[in-house]
Design a protein around this motif. Structure first.
Motif, mmCIF file in Angstrom:
data_model
loop_
_atom_site.group_PDB
_atom_site.id
_atom_site.type_symbol
_atom_site.label_atom_id
_atom_site.label_comp_id
_atom_site.label_asym_id
_atom_site.label_seq_id
_atom_site.Cartn_x
_atom_site.Cartn_y
_atom_site.Cartn_z
ATOM 1 N N THR A 73 50.798 41.116 7.576
ATOM 2 C CA THR A 73 51.286 41.424 8.919
ATOM 3 C C THR A 73 50.565 40.559 9.951
ATOM 4 O O THR A 73 51.199 39.986 10.842
ATOM 5 C CB THR A 73 51.083 42.922 9.235
ATOM 6 O OG1 THR A 73 51.750 43.685 8.233
ATOM 7 C CG2 THR A 73 51.631 43.281 10.594
ATOM 8 N N GLU A 74 49.228 40.466 9.820
ATOM 9 C CA GLU A 74 48.460 39.687 10.790
ATOM 10 C C GLU A 74 48.808 38.200 10.727
ATOM 11 O O GLU A 74 48.892 37.538 11.753
ATOM 12 C CB GLU A 74 46.954 39.910 10.590
ATOM 13 C CG GLU A 74 46.496 41.313 10.943
ATOM 14 C CD GLU A 74 47.037 41.814 12.295
ATOM 15 O OE1 GLU A 74 46.934 41.082 13.305
ATOM 16 O OE2 GLU A 74 47.586 42.933 12.339
ATOM 17 N N VAL A 77 52.174 37.777 12.527
ATOM 18 C CA VAL A 77 52.047 37.891 13.986
ATOM 19 C C VAL A 77 51.322 36.676 14.566
ATOM 20 O O VAL A 77 51.730 36.137 15.601
ATOM 21 C CB VAL A 77 51.328 39.209 14.362
ATOM 22 C CG1 VAL A 77 50.980 39.250 15.842
ATOM 23 C CG2 VAL A 77 52.204 40.399 13.996
ATOM 24 N N GLN A 93 55.841 43.253 18.815
ATOM 25 C CA GLN A 93 55.363 44.585 18.398
ATOM 26 C C GLN A 93 56.309 45.202 17.367
ATOM 27 O O GLN A 93 55.867 45.783 16.379
ATOM 28 C CB GLN A 93 55.232 45.516 19.605
ATOM 29 C CG GLN A 93 54.098 45.158 20.539
ATOM 30 C CD GLN A 93 54.135 45.976 21.830
ATOM 31 O OE1 GLN A 93 55.167 46.527 22.211
ATOM 32 N NE2 GLN A 93 52.990 46.029 22.506
ATOM 33 N N ARG A 96 55.972 43.307 14.091
ATOM 34 C CA ARG A 96 54.714 43.715 13.462
ATOM 35 C C ARG A 96 54.877 45.065 12.761
ATOM 36 O O ARG A 96 54.511 45.222 11.605
ATOM 37 C CB ARG A 96 53.599 43.818 14.498
ATOM 38 C CG ARG A 96 52.306 44.443 13.945
ATOM 39 C CD ARG A 96 51.361 44.875 15.064
ATOM 40 N NE ARG A 96 50.826 43.755 15.796
ATOM 41 C CZ ARG A 96 49.634 43.223 15.573
ATOM 42 N NH1 ARG A 96 48.865 43.718 14.649
ATOM 43 N NH2 ARG A 96 49.213 42.226 16.291
ATOM 44 N N HIS A 97 55.452 46.027 13.462
ATOM 45 C CA HIS A 97 55.607 47.378 12.908
ATOM 46 C C HIS A 97 56.530 47.383 11.693
ATOM 47 O O HIS A 97 56.192 47.945 10.641
ATOM 48 C CB HIS A 97 56.130 48.328 13.985
ATOM 49 C CG HIS A 97 56.405 49.709 13.470
ATOM 50 N ND1 HIS A 97 55.402 50.605 13.188
ATOM 51 C CD2 HIS A 97 57.570 50.327 13.156
ATOM 52 C CE1 HIS A 97 55.934 51.718 12.721
ATOM 53 N NE2 HIS A 97 57.245 51.588 12.696
ATOM 54 N N ASN A 100 54.956 45.539 8.783
ATOM 55 C CA ASN A 100 53.835 46.322 8.239
ATOM 56 C C ASN A 100 54.341 47.475 7.382
ATOM 57 O O ASN A 100 53.780 47.767 6.327
ATOM 58 C CB ASN A 100 52.961 46.847 9.382
ATOM 59 C CG ASN A 100 51.633 47.373 8.894
ATOM 60 O OD1 ASN A 100 50.989 46.766 8.039
ATOM 61 N ND2 ASN A 100 51.233 48.506 9.415
#
Length: 187
Positions: A73-74, A77, A93, A96-97, A100
């Motif tokens: 995820t990181e 992003v 956002q 990312r969500h 993840n």
């Protein structure tokens, strides 16, 4: 596409991202951008289906590339913030969500890659009509068949393809389907 993403409310963008993940996981045949676009427009946001389809293609490419490269995820992003400076904060956002929560479930197999070059049949609708007259002919009484095929193209966009056939064309179409069915019986 990044400038158009800012037009889409966060909840609709999240729904789009989740549908794309489901499509990439072969849980749904595609993303119905026409239906989603209509709901976004009903909520008061001006966007057309073509722009929404472009956004869906970009996000689908993003997720499939991230899956192919096994990005965390990181990493995803960070890559987004370095590569796309115009992407709205709410979109990052959401991405990312969704990534993840569901990103690791995307399986990228050779079979899936080869299937991605062909669309998928979803539904067929037909109707019989009769052309009664036209501006050049008072009495046509000309029968025809209108067929609408619902298909998901390789990128997952769901579209309708509509065409008309004369009765002889329809009989030929039907004969070919009977031949296919007969061949399938032997398999």
């Amino acid at each position: 596409a990044a400038d158009k993403i800012s037009l889409i409310p966060q909840d609709f963008f999240a729904e789009l991202c989740e549908q794309i993940i489901q499509h990439l996981n072969h849980k749904i045949p595609g993303v119905n951008t026409a239906e989603l676009c209509q709901r976004i427009q009903t909520s008061g946001t001006e966007i057309n289906v073509g722009d929404l389809a472009k956004i869906a293609n970009v996000v689908s490419f993003l997720f499939s590339t991230a899956a192919r490269n096994n990005l965390s995820t990181e990493e995803l992003v960070t890559t987004l913030s370095n590569a796309v400076t115009t992407l709205p904060k709410h979109a990052v956002q959401v991405i990312r969500h969704v990534w993840n929560e569901q990103g690791k479930s995307i399986t990228v197999s050779e079979d899936a890659r080869s299937m991605a070059t062909v669309g998928q049949f979803l539904d067929i609708k037909w109707k019989l009509g009769v052309a009664m007259s036209s501006d050049t002919c008072r009495s046509l009484k000309y029968p025809y068949v209108t067929v609408t095929l619902k298909v998901a193209d390789p990128s997952g966009q769901i579209t309708d393809k509509t065409f008309e056939m004369t009765i002889p064309q329809f009989k030929n179409f039907f004969r070919q389907f009977k031949e296919m069915a007969a061949v399938l019986e032997t398999v």
